[in-house]
Design an enzyme around this catalytic site. Structure first.
Site, PDB file in Angstrom:
ATOM      1  N   ASP A  22       0.872  -1.173   0.000  1.00  0.00           N
ATOM      2  CA  ASP A  22       0.000   0.000   0.000  1.00  0.00           C
ATOM      3  C   ASP A  22       0.908   1.221   0.000  1.00  0.00           C
ATOM      4  O   ASP A  22       2.109   1.107   0.246  1.00  0.00           O
ATOM      5  CB  ASP A  22      -0.900  -0.013   1.259  1.00  0.00           C
ATOM      6  CG  ASP A  22      -1.791   1.215   1.304  1.00  0.00           C
ATOM      7  OD1 ASP A  22      -2.462   1.496   0.307  1.00  0.00           O
ATOM      8  OD2 ASP A  22      -1.791   1.932   2.327  1.00  0.00           O
ATOM      9  N   TYR A  54      -0.530   8.599  -2.395  1.00  0.00           N
ATOM     10  CA  TYR A  54      -0.523   8.348  -3.840  1.00  0.00           C
ATOM     11  C   TYR A  54      -1.724   9.029  -4.517  1.00  0.00           C
ATOM     12  O   TYR A  54      -1.657   9.411  -5.668  1.00  0.00           O
ATOM     13  CB  TYR A  54      -0.656   6.845  -4.129  1.00  0.00           C
ATOM     14  CG  TYR A  54       0.585   6.003  -3.938  1.00  0.00           C
ATOM     15  CD1 TYR A  54       1.741   6.503  -3.355  1.00  0.00           C
ATOM     16  CD2 TYR A  54       0.586   4.673  -4.364  1.00  0.00           C
ATOM     17  CE1 TYR A  54       2.861   5.691  -3.191  1.00  0.00           C
ATOM     18  CE2 TYR A  54       1.701   3.867  -4.220  1.00  0.00           C
ATOM     19  CZ  TYR A  54       2.831   4.377  -3.626  1.00  0.00           C
ATOM     20  OH  TYR A  54       3.933   3.574  -3.477  1.00  0.00           O
ATOM     21  N   GLY A  55      -2.795   9.117  -3.754  1.00  0.00           N
ATOM     22  CA  GLY A  55      -4.092   9.486  -4.336  1.00  0.00           C
ATOM     23  C   GLY A  55      -4.174  10.853  -4.968  1.00  0.00           C
ATOM     24  O   GLY A  55      -5.096  11.142  -5.722  1.00  0.00           O
ATOM     25  N   ASN A  86      -6.061   1.393  -3.330  1.00  0.00           N
ATOM     26  CA  ASN A  86      -7.020   1.616  -4.427  1.00  0.00           C
ATOM     27  C   ASN A  86      -6.409   2.421  -5.560  1.00  0.00           C
ATOM     28  O   ASN A  86      -6.646   2.133  -6.732  1.00  0.00           O
ATOM     29  CB  ASN A  86      -8.232   2.381  -3.901  1.00  0.00           C
ATOM     30  CG  ASN A  86      -9.280   1.484  -3.303  1.00  0.00           C
ATOM     31  OD1 ASN A  86     -10.214   1.099  -3.977  1.00  0.00           O
ATOM     32  ND2 ASN A  86      -9.111   1.125  -2.041  1.00  0.00           N
ATOM     33  N   GLU A 167      -5.644   9.389   9.320  1.00  0.00           N
ATOM     34  CA  GLU A 167      -4.311   9.191   9.897  1.00  0.00           C
ATOM     35  C   GLU A 167      -4.173   9.945  11.214  1.00  0.00           C
ATOM     36  O   GLU A 167      -3.496   9.501  12.137  1.00  0.00           O
ATOM     37  CB  GLU A 167      -3.231   9.640   8.901  1.00  0.00           C
ATOM     38  CG  GLU A 167      -3.273   8.800   7.655  1.00  0.00           C
ATOM     39  CD  GLU A 167      -1.945   8.657   6.945  1.00  0.00           C
ATOM     40  OE1 GLU A 167      -0.986   9.362   7.304  1.00  0.00           O
ATOM     41  OE2 GLU A 167      -1.879   7.820   6.021  1.00  0.00           O
ATOM     42  N   CYS A 198     -11.236   3.602  -0.913  1.00  0.00           N
ATOM     43  CA  CYS A 198      -9.918   4.047  -0.450  1.00  0.00           C
ATOM     44  C   CYS A 198      -9.648   3.340   0.873  1.00  0.00           C
ATOM     45  O   CYS A 198     -10.562   3.178   1.688  1.00  0.00           O
ATOM     46  CB  CYS A 198      -9.929   5.562  -0.259  1.00  0.00           C
ATOM     47  SG  CYS A 198      -8.456   6.188   0.572  1.00  0.00           S
ATOM     48  N   THR A 199      -8.397   2.951   1.048  1.00  0.00           N
ATOM     49  CA  THR A 199      -8.035   2.185   2.243  1.00  0.00           C
ATOM     50  C   THR A 199      -8.403   2.879   3.560  1.00  0.00           C
ATOM     51  O   THR A 199      -8.675   2.220   4.549  1.00  0.00           O
ATOM     52  CB  THR A 199      -6.511   1.972   2.271  1.00  0.00           C
ATOM     53  OG1 THR A 199      -5.876   3.228   2.029  1.00  0.00           O
ATOM     54  CG2 THR A 199      -6.071   0.953   1.254  1.00  0.00           C
TER      55      THR A 199
HETATM   56  N1  DGL Z   1      -3.961   3.902  -0.088  1.00  0.00           N
HETATM   57  C1  DGL Z   1      -4.582   4.994  -0.806  1.00  0.00           C
HETATM   58  C2  DGL Z   1      -5.800   4.473  -1.578  1.00  0.00           C
HETATM   59  O1  DGL Z   1      -6.421   3.512  -1.182  1.00  0.00           O
HETATM   60  C3  DGL Z   1      -4.984   6.110   0.121  1.00  0.00           C
HETATM   61  C4  DGL Z   1      -3.831   6.918   0.629  1.00  0.00           C
HETATM   62  C5  DGL Z   1      -3.069   7.583  -0.476  1.00  0.00           C
HETATM   63  O2  DGL Z   1      -3.583   8.523  -1.112  1.00  0.00           O
HETATM   64  O3  DGL Z   1      -1.942   7.144  -0.712  1.00  0.00           O
HETATM   65  O4  DGL Z   1      -6.139   5.016  -2.587  1.00  0.00           O
END
Ligand code: DGL
Length: 288
Positions: A22, A54-55, A86, A167, A198-199
């Protein structure tokens, strides 16, 4: 085919670990679900904490980081790669599937399949900007609804502020309620199912539910992804030997090894809310 681990001991295919990555801590919700239904499996988790989030990044960067994460996990001779993020699943899955010979599982298909089965026709999807912009949820929902012969209407919304709120542990206060209201007020009583794409969003379940209305069913990816992982391993006869390993084989039953690219202390501190239990040793890897 059997392989040898770093100590030279023979490890059967079935007892090789599952790799999960992740962008940071969010994928721990998938690890928690995996542990519930596959307690005998060894898991290697990598959180790319140096590059989170990442999002809100471009497709190219998310693809590059995802590839790097997958390569790192391949060093452990994993038998299945789970892309718990995601945003990575949205933009990098086809490339990861092309490049690696082990099965690669993302979080999007399992959750969409379940959603389309239970929905009455109006689906909401909330996710990061990268995921929503990729259009993957919209395409996958259409694919499954054609298969089920269902007419569906899709409503999407990016909710980037939910990631830092989760977070920070601001899960139910006035500010998170107001933000949820601002993002999701327009969905109130308009949908019957809402995908938490989204996680991080499952942690904000309460304020999300309040904003969209209590009759709306909220669905998250963790348990559906874990179920799909079990199916894949079963189909390929790759479930870890259980209850005990065969003679001469190694089975590090239920062990999880955590790796991050930055700030192991912060990962440990924040991660316990996501995993819902304490996190042991976390190793920090050097970025190449
Ligand atoms: N892990 C990301 C997602 O599920 C959420 C956190 C991020 O933006 O990195 O899209």
């Amino acid at each position: 085919m059997d392989l040898r681990d770093r100590a030279g001991t023979r490890v059967s295919m079935r007892d090789r670990p599952i790799g999960v990555f992740d962008s940071g801590i969010g994928g721990l919700t998938v690890v928690g679900a995996l542990q519930k239904i596959l307690p005998q499996e060894e898991i290697i988790y990598f959180g790319d904490t140096a590059h989170v989030p990442y999002g809100t990044k471009s497709r190219e960067i998310i693809r590059k980081f995802s590839l790097h994460n997958a390569r790192f996990l391949m060093k452990f001779n994993i038998k299945l790669l789970i892309v718990a993020c995601n945003s990575s699943s949205a933009v990098a899955l086809p490339e990861l599937k092309r490049r690696f010979s082990v099965p690669v599982l993302g979080v999007i298909e399992p959750i969409v399949e379940k959603t389309v089965q239970i929905c009455k026709g109006r689906i909401g999807v909330i996710a990061t900007p990268a995921t929503i912009e990729s259009g993957i949820y919209q395409r996958t929902i259409r694919k499954f609804s054609r298969r089920e012969n269902k007419n569906v209407e899709i409503f999407t919304q990016e909710c980037p502020l939910f990631v830092p709120l989760a977070e920070e542990g601001w899960l139910e206060n006035k500010i998170s309620e107001q933000i949820a209201q601002r993002y999701l007020g327009f969905l109130k009583n308009k949908i019957d199912v809402l995908i938490l794409g989204c996680t991080h969003y499952p942690l904000l379940r309460k304020v999300i539910k309040k904003a969209v209305g209590k009759r709306v069913v909220l669905i998250d990816s963790a348990s559906e992804t874990a179920k799909r992982a079990r199916e894949i391993l079963k189909e390929r006869n790759l479930l870890a030997a259980y209850p005990s390993p065969r003679r001469g084989e190694v089975n590090k039953k239920g062990k999880i090894r955590f790796y991050v690219s930055d700030s192991p202390q912060r990962f440990k501190k924040l991660g316990k809310n996501f995993l819902q239990k304490g996190i042991g040793r976390v190793e920090c890897i050097k970025l190449e």
